[in-house]
Design an enzyme around this catalytic site. Sequence first.
Site, PDB file in Angstrom:
ATOM      1  CG  HIS A  21      -1.724   1.210   1.428  1.00 55.01           C
ATOM      2  ND1 HIS A  21      -3.070   1.264   1.144  1.00 55.01           N
ATOM      3  CD2 HIS A  21      -1.394   2.452   1.895  1.00 55.01           C
ATOM      4  CE1 HIS A  21      -3.532   2.478   1.406  1.00 55.01           C
ATOM      5  NE2 HIS A  21      -2.528   3.214   1.879  1.00 55.01           N
ATOM      6  CD  GLU A  22       1.907   4.042   3.528  1.00 53.15           C
ATOM      7  OE1 GLU A  22       2.481   5.018   2.997  1.00 53.15           O
ATOM      8  OE2 GLU A  22       0.775   4.115   4.017  1.00 53.15           O
ATOM      9  CG  HIS A  25       0.430   6.026  -0.980  1.00 58.62           C
ATOM     10  ND1 HIS A  25      -0.730   6.402  -1.617  1.00 58.62           N
ATOM     11  CD2 HIS A  25       0.028   5.474   0.201  1.00 58.62           C
ATOM     12  CE1 HIS A  25      -1.773   6.088  -0.877  1.00 58.62           C
ATOM     13  NE2 HIS A  25      -1.338   5.520   0.238  1.00 58.62           N
TER      14      HIS A  25
END
Length: 227
Positions: A21-22, A25
């Site tokens: 997820h990170e 980004h």
Amino acid sequence: MSEWMFRILELAMFIPAIVLHEVSHGYVSYRLGDPTAKMKGRLSLNPVKHVDPFGTVLLPLLLWFSGAPVFGYAKPVPINPGYYKDYRKGMMLTGLAGPTTNLTLALVSGLLVRFLLPMGDLATGSQVDPTFTPLGWVVYALYFFAQINLVLMFFNLIPIPPLDGSRVLPIFLSDRALMKYHQVERYGILIFFGALLLLPRILGFSPIFEYFNITVYPILRLFTGIG
């Protein structure tokens, strides 16, 4: 097998979900011209680089011990919107990258559960029963991986800073409204966790878990075919 084995497996599935997820980004921000995450080593898949003491360790453990759905967050990937050609669009794309990654991971793992289920009696009612076979444990891990990715997706879509949903808001705000938004943005995490702790006492139920009940679990049943 002890229930602890199930809980440890669930906690282990949380790590790759939050790391990917990170990283997503940072990767999208990098593709938009921002080298900040790359320069700080945050495009790495090494979980240690993304650990937030509260969001990645304490919060998931507290939920884990209480038997509640495990969710949390990693240390936010640093971005510099000054590199974006279009601030609002860049923030939106960067913000949606994490939830989109979680949705993709949930879909893939959910479809794998659908594929593997006919190979054995691995489901009873609305629960996955590992039956203590290697295939059973794989199916259980995939099922929970789909679940935790959906939880992370919908949790992060809440439009309160620093959650990802707040990065979508600027595209809908005027310049004046955006300035006011930035003035209160720093207090977002306090507002969120204040509401998380106080609203259940005021309302008599947990809004966050009700939110998951109407978002996460219908989609989980759709993806996995279990329920």
